[in-house]
Design a protein around this motif. Structure first.
Motif, mmCIF file in Angstrom:
data_model
loop_
_atom_site.group_PDB
_atom_site.id
_atom_site.type_symbol
_atom_site.label_atom_id
_atom_site.label_comp_id
_atom_site.label_asym_id
_atom_site.label_seq_id
_atom_site.Cartn_x
_atom_site.Cartn_y
_atom_site.Cartn_z
ATOM 1 N N TRP A 228 0.824 -1.212 0.000
ATOM 2 C CA TRP A 228 0.000 0.000 0.000
ATOM 3 C C TRP A 228 0.854 1.256 0.000
ATOM 4 O O TRP A 228 0.590 2.210 -0.743
ATOM 5 C CB TRP A 228 -0.924 0.007 1.213
ATOM 6 C CG TRP A 228 -1.715 1.278 1.336
ATOM 7 C CD1 TRP A 228 -2.862 1.604 0.671
ATOM 8 C CD2 TRP A 228 -1.400 2.410 2.170
ATOM 9 N NE1 TRP A 228 -3.282 2.869 1.036
ATOM 10 C CE2 TRP A 228 -2.404 3.374 1.953
ATOM 11 C CE3 TRP A 228 -0.378 2.687 3.070
ATOM 12 C CZ2 TRP A 228 -2.410 4.604 2.613
ATOM 13 C CZ3 TRP A 228 -0.377 3.904 3.724
ATOM 14 C CH2 TRP A 228 -1.387 4.854 3.498
ATOM 15 N N SER A 229 1.882 1.275 0.811
ATOM 16 C CA SER A 229 2.677 2.487 0.977
ATOM 17 C C SER A 229 3.676 2.693 -0.154
ATOM 18 O O SER A 229 4.156 3.811 -0.364
ATOM 19 C CB SER A 229 3.438 2.439 2.303
ATOM 20 O OG SER A 229 4.404 1.398 2.300
ATOM 21 N N GLY A 230 4.016 1.627 -0.873
ATOM 22 C CA GLY A 230 5.032 1.734 -1.895
ATOM 23 C C GLY A 230 6.446 1.772 -1.339
ATOM 24 O O GLY A 230 7.398 2.074 -2.058
ATOM 25 N N GLN A 231 6.585 1.433 -0.061
ATOM 26 C CA GLN A 231 7.905 1.434 0.565
ATOM 27 C C GLN A 231 8.656 0.154 0.197
ATOM 28 O O GLN A 231 8.142 -0.943 0.396
ATOM 29 C CB GLN A 231 7.773 1.525 2.092
ATOM 30 C CG GLN A 231 7.176 2.824 2.585
ATOM 31 C CD GLN A 231 8.120 3.993 2.439
ATOM 32 O OE1 GLN A 231 9.336 3.853 2.520
ATOM 33 N NE2 GLN A 231 7.552 5.176 2.220
ATOM 34 N N SER A 232 9.859 0.310 -0.318
ATOM 35 C CA SER A 232 10.677 -0.855 -0.655
ATOM 36 C C SER A 232 11.672 -1.191 0.447
ATOM 37 O O SER A 232 12.341 -2.223 0.390
ATOM 38 C CB SER A 232 11.432 -0.603 -1.967
ATOM 39 O OG SER A 232 12.267 0.533 -1.850
ATOM 40 N N ARG A 233 11.770 -0.334 1.453
ATOM 41 C CA ARG A 233 12.751 -0.519 2.526
ATOM 42 C C ARG A 233 12.096 -1.292 3.673
ATOM 43 O O ARG A 233 11.534 -0.711 4.582
ATOM 44 C CB ARG A 233 13.259 0.835 3.010
ATOM 45 C CG ARG A 233 13.855 1.722 1.919
ATOM 46 C CD ARG A 233 13.992 3.162 2.392
ATOM 47 N NE ARG A 233 12.701 3.743 2.732
ATOM 48 C CZ ARG A 233 12.516 4.558 3.772
ATOM 49 N NH1 ARG A 233 13.518 4.863 4.579
ATOM 50 N NH2 ARG A 233 11.320 5.060 4.004
ATOM 51 N N LYS A 234 12.194 -2.604 3.622
ATOM 52 C CA LYS A 234 11.555 -3.428 4.642
ATOM 53 C C LYS A 234 12.064 -3.078 6.035
ATOM 54 O O LYS A 234 11.287 -3.052 7.010
ATOM 55 C CB LYS A 234 11.775 -4.912 4.355
ATOM 56 C CG LYS A 234 11.049 -5.838 5.317
ATOM 57 C CD LYS A 234 11.167 -7.299 4.911
ATOM 58 C CE LYS A 234 10.336 -7.631 3.704
ATOM 59 N NZ LYS A 234 10.280 -9.095 3.443
ATOM 60 N N GLY A 235 13.351 -2.783 6.139
ATOM 61 C CA GLY A 235 13.905 -2.443 7.443
ATOM 62 C C GLY A 235 13.277 -1.197 8.029
ATOM 63 O O GLY A 235 13.028 -1.125 9.238
ATOM 64 N N ALA A 236 13.005 -0.201 7.184
ATOM 65 C CA ALA A 236 12.390 1.031 7.668
ATOM 66 C C ALA A 236 10.958 0.783 8.140
ATOM 67 O O ALA A 236 10.514 1.342 9.158
ATOM 68 C CB ALA A 236 12.402 2.087 6.569
ATOM 69 N N VAL A 237 10.217 -0.054 7.409
ATOM 70 C CA VAL A 237 8.846 -0.364 7.827
ATOM 71 C C VAL A 237 8.858 -1.162 9.129
ATOM 72 O O VAL A 237 8.045 -0.927 10.025
ATOM 73 C CB VAL A 237 8.100 -1.123 6.715
ATOM 74 C CG1 VAL A 237 6.691 -1.478 7.159
ATOM 75 C CG2 VAL A 237 8.052 -0.282 5.439
ATOM 76 N N ARG A 238 9.804 -2.098 9.244
ATOM 77 C CA ARG A 238 9.922 -2.849 10.500
ATOM 78 C C ARG A 238 10.246 -1.912 11.666
ATOM 79 O O ARG A 238 9.723 -2.085 12.773
ATOM 80 C CB ARG A 238 11.011 -3.911 10.373
ATOM 81 C CG ARG A 238 10.634 -5.109 9.506
ATOM 82 C CD ARG A 238 11.666 -6.214 9.656
ATOM 83 N NE ARG A 238 11.424 -7.328 8.773
ATOM 84 C CZ ARG A 238 10.555 -8.308 9.027
ATOM 85 N NH1 ARG A 238 9.839 -8.272 10.150
ATOM 86 N NH2 ARG A 238 10.402 -9.303 8.168
ATOM 87 N N ALA A 239 11.094 -0.924 11.424
ATOM 88 C CA ALA A 239 11.439 0.025 12.481
ATOM 89 C C ALA A 239 10.212 0.825 12.906
ATOM 90 O O ALA A 239 10.017 1.101 14.105
ATOM 91 C CB ALA A 239 12.549 0.955 12.002
#
Length: 376
Positions: A228-239
């Protein structure tokens, strides 16, 4: 203790959070905020999405909210056009800009330009509304000799516009987003349009974005959040999820996936669901990496096209069960229902009643209105 959630409970939870079980009351801005925004590549679909989700919604209501600046249209999550509440814009703008800056960073380095500097130039230039070509021409003049087009990936157009707007901070001015208006977009510095606002940190912006997603689409998986967010940085979403940890509850889907939700938001009961109509590119379909909770896998190819298009569809018992179109000829507006399979007599009657209201909503000036079934 982790609760196991059935597919039907996930379906009803999505419908409830999206105002598709019981339409929401409230202003346009309040409802749009509850929905975490509406995808808005074309002018008309958000108006239809709101009609299905907001009690008493009128055709001019979204136009009025865009004009009074309580909602704005901008390139945000997934780098696609969305209409969002003005109050949500700072978080969504910053989170999406961080992602776009990372995407366009290699091109900027090849062109030997600074993306943040370019974006500041663009926002200053857009103290008055400007079109995309005007923005591109301005940057081309200011950076004569820079081969922007040769620095971006093959097949991508509008190099200067892409590079200059990657940092966000722009909104579309009306009539952009108004019903049936397809004028060339004009963009303005968001602070000139909305007034001053504090820029959240990238971490706080992503945390706020995750909260909005779960409130509107939860329970959802990490993959759903990223989709949904279009975020490719899994680490940032986990944070971001780690920062919200004491406000999260974990569930488990039938497929074993970990599903996250906000404390205090309970999954919906497995009760009846009324027929509902989804707009083209409806966010209820696009928001998930795994769409089975609302779009059965056997119908996916008919609804989600390879070019990224999601066709207008209708729900029976909470799940996509067919497509719909409206055509108007010689003053007669016809809404055609194309079911994917058999529809019971009771559901047909309920669909026809809702479709009759919808065709009158989208074609108020037609002389006659009709609902028609095509063979399944």
């Amino acid at each position: 203790m982790t609760e196991l959630l059935s597919l039907r409970v996930l379906n009803r939870s999505t419908l409830q959070r999206q105002g598709l079980l019981e339409p929401f009351s409230g202003t346009v801005a309040e409802v749009v905020d509850r929905l975490a925004g509406l995808q808005a590549q074309h002018a008309d679909p958000p108006h239809i999405a709101l009609w299905s989700r907001r009690a008493g919604h009128r055709l001019t209501d979204l136009d009025d909210a865009l004009t009074d600046r309580s909602v704005v249209k901008a390139t945000l999550v997934r780098s696609t056009l969305h209409i969002v509440a003005a109050s949500a814009y700072p978080d969504l703008n910053r989170a999406s800009a961080v992602s776009r800056l990372a995407t366009w960073g290699p091109s900027a380095r090849r062109a030997e330009v600074d993306l943040l500097g370019l974006n500041a130039e663009v926002r200053a230039f857009c103290s008055a509304p400007r079109t995309g070509p005007e923005i591109a021409d301005h940057l081309d003049r200011e950076h004569a000799g820079v081969d922007a087009a040769g620095s971006i990936p093959d097949g991508v157009r509008n190099a200067w516009f892409q590079l200059g707007t990657a940092g966000g901070g722009l909104v579309h001015v009306p009539p952009g987003g108004h019903w049936h208006r397809h004028d060339r977009a004009r963009l303005v510095d968001a602070r000139c349009w909305l007034g001053e606002f504090a820029d959240p940190s990238p971490e706080d912006a992503l945390q706020g974005t995750v909260e909005r997603n779960l409130a509107a689409y939860g329970p959802a998986s990490l993959e759903d959040l990223m989709k949904w967010s279009g975020q490719s940085r899994k680490g940032a979403v986990r944070a971001a999820l780690d920062a919200l940890d004491d406000r999260l509850v974990h569930h488990r889907g039938e497929d074993g996936r970990d599903l996250l939700d906000l404390v205090g938001l309970e999954p919906a009961d497995d009760g009846p669901a009324p027929p509902r109509f989804l707009a083209r590119w409806d966010s209820a379909l696009i928001a998930y990496a795994e769409r089975d909770r609302i779009l059965p896998s056997e119908h996916r190819a008919a609804v989600a096209k390879k070019n990224g298009d999601f066709l207008p569809s209708f729900l029976v018992d909470g799940f996509v069960a067919g497509l719909w179109t409206v055509t108007t000829k010689k003053g007669r507006a016809v809404l055609e229902l194309q079911p994917f399979g058999a529809v019971s007599t009771t559901d047909r009657a309920a669909l026809e009643e809702t479709a009759e209201a919808l065709v009158r909503y989208v074609e108020p000036d037609a002389d006659a209105h009709e609902v028609r079934w095509s063979p399944s």
